[in-house]
Design a protein around this motif. Structure first.
Motif, PDB file in Angstrom:
ATOM      1  N   HIS A 267      20.460  19.701  39.696  1.00  0.00           N
ATOM      2  CA  HIS A 267      21.350  18.561  39.593  1.00  0.00           C
ATOM      3  C   HIS A 267      22.776  18.972  39.966  1.00  0.00           C
ATOM      4  CE1 HIS A 267      22.300  20.477  35.777  1.00  0.00           C
ATOM      5  NE2 HIS A 267      21.075  20.225  35.316  1.00  0.00           N
ATOM      6  N   LYS A 268      23.640  17.971  40.079  1.00  0.00           N
ATOM      7  CA  LYS A 268      25.037  18.160  40.454  1.00  0.00           C
ATOM      8  C   LYS A 268      25.900  17.431  39.432  1.00  0.00           C
ATOM      9  CE  LYS A 268      26.382  16.172  44.248  1.00  0.00           C
ATOM     10  NZ  LYS A 268      26.632  15.901  45.683  1.00  0.00           N
ATOM     11  N   THR A 269      26.843  18.159  38.832  1.00  0.00           N
ATOM     12  CA  THR A 269      27.707  17.595  37.793  1.00  0.00           C
ATOM     13  C   THR A 269      29.104  17.365  38.338  1.00  0.00           C
ATOM     14  OG1 THR A 269      26.452  18.826  36.115  1.00  0.00           O
ATOM     15  CG2 THR A 269      28.594  17.936  35.460  1.00  0.00           C
ATOM     16  N   GLU A 270      29.577  16.143  38.280  1.00  0.00           N
ATOM     17  CA  GLU A 270      30.917  15.817  38.778  1.00  0.00           C
ATOM     18  C   GLU A 270      31.960  16.153  37.718  1.00  0.00           C
ATOM     19  OE1 GLU A 270      33.414  12.155  40.872  1.00  0.00           O
ATOM     20  OE2 GLU A 270      31.319  11.875  40.231  1.00  0.00           O
ATOM     21  N   ILE A 271      33.062  16.739  38.145  1.00  0.00           N
ATOM     22  CA  ILE A 271      34.158  17.112  37.252  1.00  0.00           C
ATOM     23  C   ILE A 271      35.469  16.572  37.822  1.00  0.00           C
ATOM     24  CG2 ILE A 271      33.106  19.129  36.180  1.00  0.00           C
ATOM     25  CD1 ILE A 271      34.254  20.859  38.301  1.00  0.00           C
TER      26      ILE A 271
ATOM     27  N   ASN B  90      32.494  25.364  16.687  1.00  0.00           N
ATOM     28  CA  ASN B  90      32.391  24.959  18.095  1.00  0.00           C
ATOM     29  C   ASN B  90      33.788  24.768  18.685  1.00  0.00           C
ATOM     30  OD1 ASN B  90      30.967  24.327  20.475  1.00  0.00           O
ATOM     31  ND2 ASN B  90      31.146  22.134  20.062  1.00  0.00           N
ATOM     32  N   ARG B  91      34.556  25.853  18.666  1.00  0.00           N
ATOM     33  CA  ARG B  91      35.965  25.785  19.033  1.00  0.00           C
ATOM     34  C   ARG B  91      36.354  26.965  19.906  1.00  0.00           C
ATOM     35  NH1 ARG B  91      39.315  25.747  13.840  1.00  0.00           N
ATOM     36  NH2 ARG B  91      38.659  23.555  13.774  1.00  0.00           N
ATOM     37  N   LEU B  92      37.164  26.687  20.912  1.00  0.00           N
ATOM     38  CA  LEU B  92      37.776  27.721  21.748  1.00  0.00           C
ATOM     39  C   LEU B  92      39.234  27.847  21.355  1.00  0.00           C
ATOM     40  CD1 LEU B  92      36.294  26.862  25.262  1.00  0.00           C
ATOM     41  CD2 LEU B  92      35.985  29.035  24.077  1.00  0.00           C
ATOM     42  N   VAL B  93      39.643  29.033  20.938  1.00  0.00           N
ATOM     43  CA  VAL B  93      41.017  29.231  20.488  1.00  0.00           C
ATOM     44  C   VAL B  93      41.675  30.336  21.306  1.00  0.00           C
ATOM     45  CG1 VAL B  93      40.669  28.398  18.141  1.00  0.00           C
ATOM     46  CG2 VAL B  93      40.188  30.774  18.659  1.00  0.00           C
ATOM     47  N   ILE B  94      42.938  30.132  21.651  1.00  0.00           N
ATOM     48  CA  ILE B  94      43.733  31.125  22.378  1.00  0.00           C
ATOM     49  C   ILE B  94      44.561  31.890  21.364  1.00  0.00           C
ATOM     50  CG2 ILE B  94      45.377  31.501  24.242  1.00  0.00           C
ATOM     51  CD1 ILE B  94      44.745  28.624  25.167  1.00  0.00           C
TER      52      ILE B  94
ATOM     53  N   ALA C 254      33.481  27.597  32.415  1.00  0.00           N
ATOM     54  CA  ALA C 254      34.063  27.161  33.681  1.00  0.00           C
ATOM     55  C   ALA C 254      35.552  26.936  33.519  1.00  0.00           C
ATOM     56  CB  ALA C 254      33.381  25.878  34.166  1.00  0.00           C
ATOM     57  N   GLY C 255      36.334  27.488  34.435  1.00  0.00           N
ATOM     58  CA  GLY C 255      37.763  27.225  34.496  1.00  0.00           C
ATOM     59  C   GLY C 255      38.009  26.102  35.480  1.00  0.00           C
ATOM     60  N   ILE C 256      38.315  24.924  34.979  1.00  0.00           N
ATOM     61  CA  ILE C 256      38.478  23.729  35.798  1.00  0.00           C
ATOM     62  C   ILE C 256      39.916  23.268  35.665  1.00  0.00           C
ATOM     63  CG2 ILE C 256      37.686  21.369  36.194  1.00  0.00           C
ATOM     64  CD1 ILE C 256      35.026  22.227  34.884  1.00  0.00           C
ATOM     65  N   GLY C 257      40.718  23.576  36.682  1.00  0.00           N
ATOM     66  CA  GLY C 257      42.145  23.303  36.562  1.00  0.00           C
ATOM     67  C   GLY C 257      42.739  24.151  35.449  1.00  0.00           C
ATOM     68  N   LYS C 258      43.376  23.518  34.484  1.00  0.00           N
ATOM     69  CA  LYS C 258      43.946  24.248  33.351  1.00  0.00           C
ATOM     70  C   LYS C 258      43.078  24.145  32.102  1.00  0.00           C
ATOM     71  CE  LYS C 258      46.942  20.461  31.775  1.00  0.00           C
ATOM     72  NZ  LYS C 258      48.322  20.098  31.429  1.00  0.00           N
ATOM     73  N   ALA C 259      41.840  23.704  32.250  1.00  0.00           N
ATOM     74  CA  ALA C 259      40.929  23.559  31.117  1.00  0.00           C
ATOM     75  C   ALA C 259      39.825  24.602  31.186  1.00  0.00           C
ATOM     76  CB  ALA C 259      40.319  22.160  31.092  1.00  0.00           C
ATOM     77  N   LEU C 260      39.533  25.208  30.038  1.00  0.00           N
ATOM     78  CA  LEU C 260      38.389  26.101  29.900  1.00  0.00           C
ATOM     79  C   LEU C 260      37.300  25.329  29.170  1.00  0.00           C
ATOM     80  CD1 LEU C 260      37.025  28.884  30.085  1.00  0.00           C
ATOM     81  CD2 LEU C 260      38.118  29.463  27.910  1.00  0.00           C
ATOM     82  N   ARG C 261      36.118  25.230  29.790  1.00  0.00           N
ATOM     83  CA  ARG C 261      35.032  24.447  29.228  1.00  0.00           C
ATOM     84  C   ARG C 261      33.762  25.274  29.123  1.00  0.00           C
ATOM     85  NH1 ARG C 261      35.804  19.038  33.032  1.00  0.00           N
ATOM     86  NH2 ARG C 261      37.840  18.409  32.192  1.00  0.00           N
ATOM     87  N   LEU C 262      32.954  24.933  28.139  1.00  0.00           N
ATOM     88  CA  LEU C 262      31.626  25.495  27.993  1.00  0.00           C
ATOM     89  C   LEU C 262      30.609  24.390  28.227  1.00  0.00           C
ATOM     90  CD1 LEU C 262      31.851  27.867  24.875  1.00  0.00           C
ATOM     91  CD2 LEU C 262      32.132  28.427  27.293  1.00  0.00           C
ATOM     92  N   TYR C 263      29.651  24.671  29.106  1.00  0.00           N
ATOM     93  CA  TYR C 263      28.606  23.707  29.438  1.00  0.00           C
ATOM     94  C   TYR C 263      27.241  24.264  29.043  1.00  0.00           C
ATOM     95  CZ  TYR C 263      31.817  20.981  32.412  1.00  0.00           C
ATOM     96  OH  TYR C 263      32.855  20.219  32.895  1.00  0.00           O
ATOM     97  N   ASP C 264      26.350  23.350  28.677  1.00  0.00           N
ATOM     98  CA  ASP C 264      24.945  23.675  28.448  1.00  0.00           C
ATOM     99  C   ASP C 264      24.130  22.913  29.477  1.00  0.00           C
ATOM    100  OD1 ASP C 264      22.752  24.850  27.394  1.00  0.00           O
ATOM    101  OD2 ASP C 264      23.006  24.073  25.362  1.00  0.00           O
TER     102      ASP C 264
ATOM    103  N   ARG D 283      28.816  18.984  28.586  1.00  0.00           N
ATOM    104  CA  ARG D 283      30.038  19.609  28.101  1.00  0.00           C
ATOM    105  C   ARG D 283      29.960  19.774  26.581  1.00  0.00           C
ATOM    106  NH1 ARG D 283      35.726  16.690  29.024  1.00  0.00           N
ATOM    107  NH2 ARG D 283      34.739  16.413  31.076  1.00  0.00           N
ATOM    108  N   LYS D 284      30.092  21.015  26.098  1.00  0.00           N
ATOM    109  CA  LYS D 284      29.991  21.296  24.672  1.00  0.00           C
ATOM    110  C   LYS D 284      31.349  21.411  23.990  1.00  0.00           C
ATOM    111  CE  LYS D 284      25.525  21.373  24.396  1.00  0.00           C
ATOM    112  NZ  LYS D 284      24.807  20.336  23.617  1.00  0.00           N
ATOM    113  N   VAL D 285      32.296  22.066  24.649  1.00  0.00           N
ATOM    114  CA  VAL D 285      33.619  22.271  24.060  1.00  0.00           C
ATOM    115  C   VAL D 285      34.595  22.582  25.189  1.00  0.00           C
ATOM    116  CG1 VAL D 285      33.210  24.740  23.678  1.00  0.00           C
ATOM    117  CG2 VAL D 285      34.922  23.558  22.306  1.00  0.00           C
TER     118      VAL D 285
END
Length: 245
Positions: free
Chosen positions: A39-43, A117-121, A59-69, A77-79
């Motif tokens: 499949h193909k996921t649009e972002i 379920n959190r991403l922290v810098i 995935a680093g998408i622009g200035k967002a860090l995302r986790l996908y399942d 998109r999980k977080v």
């Protein structure tokens, strides 16, 4: 096993934008000799960095860090964390830690807290650098190259590293105040070298079986070089086994 290439339609460099971006999911078939598009996921932004992380996709998408399942029809998109500077260009990981290289703001240390379920810098560099390539030397140390031909090594304080790992919820990090709108903790510069070429890749490898590992780098103009650690008497002494009675 899966392969996740990223693409963008009508991408512009200045200002950085695209009509739409996509994350494609391919499955290896025929014993690894072929690929099947699942499949193909649009972002919504330009995907510049992807990495396998704890059975998921970072995935680093622009200035967002995302986790996908992986899902049946698209990636789920999980977080995500949108608090990174302009654009994420590199990702490295060990354990539940992700090192994020930014196009203009150097290296950021992030941690994934599965219980919340959190991403922290929690840490970043004190200097703004235009990152082009990164690799981890160990759990707390990263070597990176920038657009101006510099290679540098940064390290996180081991006490801070241990404190972050001992906080399963990440609540302590969220309540810590950073300096000058930055993160609560800063990395320390250990070394810096000017190699005279824009760094395109960095790898921690052993060129000969049984030999010490070196940092192998490549440059935009065809440069190939290696940074070799200096062996001192102190290093040899510490590496020798101690006698026990």
């Amino acid at each position: 096993m899966f392969l996740y290439p990223s693409t963008a339609l009508q991408r512009f460099g200045s200002p950085r934008s695209c009509t739409s971006g996509f994350l494609l999911t391919f499955k290896f078939v025929e014993g690894g000799r072929g690929l099947e598009l699942l499949h193909k996921t649009e972002i919504d932004d330009v995907p510049l960095a992807v990495l396998g992380f704890q059975g998921q996709l970072a995935a680093g998408i622009g200035k967002a860090l995302r986790l996908y399942d992986i899902g049946k029809k698209q990636l789920l998109r999980k977080v995500e964390n949108k608090n990174f500077p302009p654009a994420i260009v590199t990702l490295n990981t060990q354990g539940f830690r992700i090192l994020v290289g930014d196009m203009q703001e150097s290296i950021h240390y992030a941690a994934y807290k599965p219980l919340e379920n959190r991403l922290v810098i929690f840490a970043d560099d004190t200097q703004a650098r235009w990152i082009t390539a990164t690799t981890m030397l160990d759990y707390d140390t990263v070597v990176a190259g920038d657009r101006f031909g510099n290679v540098f090594v940064n390290r996180l304080d081991p006490k801070v590293s241990e404190q972050i790992d001992d906080d399963p919820m990440g609540a302590g990090i969220l309540h810590e105040k950073g300096d000058l709108m930055g993160t609560p903790h800063e990395t320390r510069l250990l070394a810096r070298f000017h190699v005279g070429d824009l760094i395109t890749s960095l790898h921690k490898v052993s060129l000969v079986t049984g030999a010490r590992e070196v940092i192998l780098y490549t440059g935009l103009h065809g440069t190939i070089g290696a940074l070799v650690p200096i062996v001192s008497k102190r290093t040899l002494t510490s590496s020798l086994p101690s006698n026990s009675t």
